[in-house]
Design a protein around this motif. Structure first.
Motif, mmCIF file in Angstrom:
data_model
loop_
_atom_site.group_PDB
_atom_site.id
_atom_site.type_symbol
_atom_site.label_atom_id
_atom_site.label_comp_id
_atom_site.label_asym_id
_atom_site.label_seq_id
_atom_site.Cartn_x
_atom_site.Cartn_y
_atom_site.Cartn_z
ATOM 1 N N ILE A 102 0.669 -0.846 0.365
ATOM 2 C CA ILE A 102 -0.212 -0.339 -0.334
ATOM 3 C C ILE A 102 1.070 1.617 -0.138
ATOM 4 N N ASP A 103 1.923 1.394 0.975
ATOM 5 C CA ASP A 103 2.738 2.792 0.782
ATOM 6 C C ASP A 103 3.324 2.752 -0.097
ATOM 7 N N LYS A 104 3.519 1.286 -1.258
ATOM 8 C CA LYS A 104 4.909 1.369 -1.827
ATOM 9 C C LYS A 104 4.102 1.872 -3.678
ATOM 10 N N TYR A 105 3.063 1.379 -3.267
ATOM 11 C CA TYR A 105 2.350 1.475 -4.823
ATOM 12 C C TYR A 105 1.009 1.475 -4.565
ATOM 13 N N GLY A 106 0.425 1.703 -3.321
ATOM 14 C CA GLY A 106 -0.919 1.835 -3.674
ATOM 15 C C GLY A 106 -1.656 0.725 -3.793
ATOM 16 N N ILE A 107 -1.371 -0.578 -3.587
ATOM 17 C CA ILE A 107 -2.167 -2.045 -4.457
ATOM 18 C C ILE A 107 -1.666 -2.946 -3.047
ATOM 19 N N GLY A 108 -3.195 -3.689 -3.543
ATOM 20 C CA GLY A 108 -2.884 -4.943 -2.486
ATOM 21 C C GLY A 108 -2.983 -5.828 -3.531
ATOM 22 N N TRP A 109 -3.170 -7.194 -2.630
ATOM 23 C CA TRP A 109 -3.286 -9.136 -2.936
ATOM 24 C C TRP A 109 -5.041 -9.365 -3.573
ATOM 25 N N VAL A 110 -5.811 -9.465 -3.689
ATOM 26 C CA VAL A 110 -7.204 -9.955 -3.654
ATOM 27 C C VAL A 110 -6.919 -11.121 -4.319
ATOM 28 N N VAL A 111 -7.185 -11.820 -3.957
ATOM 29 C CA VAL A 111 -8.049 -13.537 -4.546
ATOM 30 C C VAL A 111 -9.568 -13.443 -5.192
ATOM 31 N N THR A 112 -9.588 -13.785 -6.630
ATOM 32 C CA THR A 112 -10.267 -14.216 -7.511
ATOM 33 C C THR A 112 -11.082 -15.746 -7.425
ATOM 34 N N SER A 113 -10.396 -16.621 -6.638
ATOM 35 C CA SER A 113 -11.205 -17.820 -7.117
ATOM 36 C C SER A 113 -10.622 -18.887 -6.122
ATOM 37 N N TYR A 114 -10.835 -19.816 -4.773
ATOM 38 C CA TYR A 114 -10.014 -20.755 -4.445
ATOM 39 C C TYR A 114 -11.197 -22.527 -5.343
ATOM 40 N N SER A 115 -10.017 -23.228 -4.963
ATOM 41 C CA SER A 115 -10.463 -24.512 -5.765
ATOM 42 C C SER A 115 -10.588 -25.518 -3.360
ATOM 43 N N ARG A 121 1.450 -12.404 -15.908
ATOM 44 C CA ARG A 121 1.523 -10.549 -15.897
ATOM 45 C C ARG A 121 0.357 -10.261 -15.323
ATOM 46 N N TYR A 122 -1.113 -11.067 -15.235
ATOM 47 C CA TYR A 122 -1.899 -10.000 -14.221
ATOM 48 C C TYR A 122 -2.607 -11.228 -13.229
ATOM 49 N N PHE A 123 -1.929 -12.805 -13.237
ATOM 50 C CA PHE A 123 -2.660 -13.504 -12.307
ATOM 51 C C PHE A 123 -1.462 -14.712 -11.203
ATOM 52 N N ALA A 124 -1.690 -14.469 -10.246
ATOM 53 C CA ALA A 124 -1.218 -15.231 -9.314
ATOM 54 C C ALA A 124 -1.017 -16.507 -8.842
ATOM 55 N N PHE A 125 -0.862 -17.597 -8.907
ATOM 56 C CA PHE A 125 -1.430 -19.086 -8.112
ATOM 57 C C PHE A 125 -0.287 -19.486 -7.196
ATOM 58 N N ARG A 126 -1.557 -19.350 -6.128
ATOM 59 C CA ARG A 126 -1.019 -19.804 -4.737
ATOM 60 C C ARG A 126 -1.818 -21.283 -4.267
ATOM 61 N N THR A 178 -3.911 -4.350 -11.957
ATOM 62 C CA THR A 178 -2.692 -4.423 -12.103
ATOM 63 C C THR A 178 -1.384 -5.422 -12.351
ATOM 64 N N PRO A 179 -0.660 -5.114 -13.389
ATOM 65 C CA PRO A 179 -0.200 -5.889 -13.743
ATOM 66 C C PRO A 179 1.436 -6.266 -12.253
ATOM 67 N N ILE A 180 1.428 -7.507 -12.074
ATOM 68 C CA ILE A 180 2.545 -8.102 -10.970
ATOM 69 C C ILE A 180 3.436 -7.895 -11.264
ATOM 70 N N LYS A 181 4.047 -6.343 -10.520
ATOM 71 C CA LYS A 181 5.776 -5.898 -10.544
ATOM 72 C C LYS A 181 6.943 -6.485 -10.256
#
Lengths: 257, 257
Positions: free
Chosen positions: A51-64, A88-93, A123-126
């Protein structure tokens, strides 16, 4: 190079459990998110930093969510998580819950995006945000099963909920763990007391805010003798907020054993 | 002989916090009850023992909660509890929350009774159930401040709630921590975001069950410049389930600090 894996132990108190003294689905999600937040902190890329550095945050879009067994009250579980891959846009955790003998209790796959906190746009994943996880950079992240949708010919049961102050996160939106709470509550008590989810595919579509009313709709499909399946939709002002397909099994052990 | 005192540490995760990243009142009650359950276990008189041996269980009838400061997300607190005194029917239990420098954050006084799990009737406190606590046997336990009641001439705001499956305890009744949740939620979001309870006197009258609808009514008294006071009633089918008086102070530090 393999992605960093993070583990910690957690003891499940009574207030994280349902009537059957098993961890509730909302709390299952909460404790796993807690583990991922601890990993984010450890790697120096926590919520506050983003938040401080980029004004961004992780948001989950789906769970299995695959559940072998929901852990019991007072049991100690090992929570493990890993930021496995990204594009570019999605992270898999991935997440795992193990008992103290090393048996897998729960496995969760999830897809995340980075969202601008003000505009609420993706936003694209930095590079410097993702680098510490040693996640694999891939062309396509795994595609999670898409929840079924309710058809106009289905026999639907629905309940209405007013969003409560206590449903709201520090960011002003409904906490993600509330959607499965509303989804489950649309089913009869006798069913919930005697069944347990074996698989949950849930997808978050649009954020709900304080003051909104939501409708939790469900269709029960018991045509297949082996398994009962329920299809869920949460809508607010006729806009889809979340959808899910849940496959159920009977409780192996009932009540307060 | 002084009553046994029991302490343990607790780290407050994000999901026990409100929008201001302070522990929520329902979760404050839950973690303190957790400490008392751990003391019960340690002394060999836990829930399961009482049910198996006598078919009885402890039920709280009232709390008097004094809050100097609500602990923040991720902070470590020391929870302490003591079964201070008792008479034929009532037990007086105290709780404290301290920060790691030993400052008192919260002090709670509470009155408990033993209830027959089947008949839901109060039973006299048996010697072997109370003995391990080394509580003082007294003629009268302390009388906690009685919450005010709403008068017919008051300007009342009210909200309705349907009891959810997730509100229900393993014993089939609404978990006690839900009453303050319904009480607080009857107040406007702007008020809740900018104020924090300094004192809560709450009294539980009648149990609420699954399927019931409850009404949470509140009267705000801001006639006294120094402090805002709210008076709360939770009713189900016009029967009083719980009442409370809350004294508020402005948040010292706002938002997500």
């Amino acid at each position: 190079m393999t992605a960093h894996s993070f583990s910690e132990l957690h003891t499940i108190p009574f207030y994280e459990c349902n009537v059957n003294n098993r961890i509730s689905i909302p709390m299952l999600i909460n404790i796993l998110i807690l583990a991922s937040e601890h990993q984010n902190e450890k790697l120096g890329v926590d919520q506050l930093y983003l938040i401080d550095k980029y004004g961004i945050g992780w948001v989950v879009t789906s769970y299995s969510i695959h559940i072998s067994q929901l852990p019991k009250k007072d049991s100690v579980v090992k929570m493990t998580t890993r930021g496995t891959s990204y594009n570019r846009y999605f992270a898999f955790r991935e997440f795992w819950l193990h008992d103290q003998d090393g048996n897998e209790l729960v496995k969760v796959e999830s897809i995340w995006v980075l969202m601008n906190e003000k505009t609420r746009k993706i936003t694209p994943i930095k590079d410097d945000v993702i680098k510490p996880y040693q996640s694999e950079n891939v062309r396509r992240v795994p595609r999670l099963p898409r929840p079924k949708r309710i058809e106009s010919t289905d026999k639907v049961t629905a309940k209405e909920y007013q969003v409560r102050w206590s449903d709201i996160d520090f960011n002003g939106h409904v906490n993600n763990s509330r959607y499965p709470e509303w989804m489950l509550d649309s089913l009869p008590m006798s069913f919930l007391n005697n069944h347990e989810p074996a698989n949950i595919d849930i997808r978050f579509e649009n954020e709900v805010k304080y003051g909104n009313r939501v409708t939790s709709s469900v269709v029960v499909d018991s045509s297949n003798n082996d398994k009962i399946e329920t299809v869920h939709e949460i809508k607010s002002n006729d806009v889809l907020s979340a959808s899910a397909t849940i496959v159920w099994k009977e409780n192996q052990v009932k009540g307060n054993d």
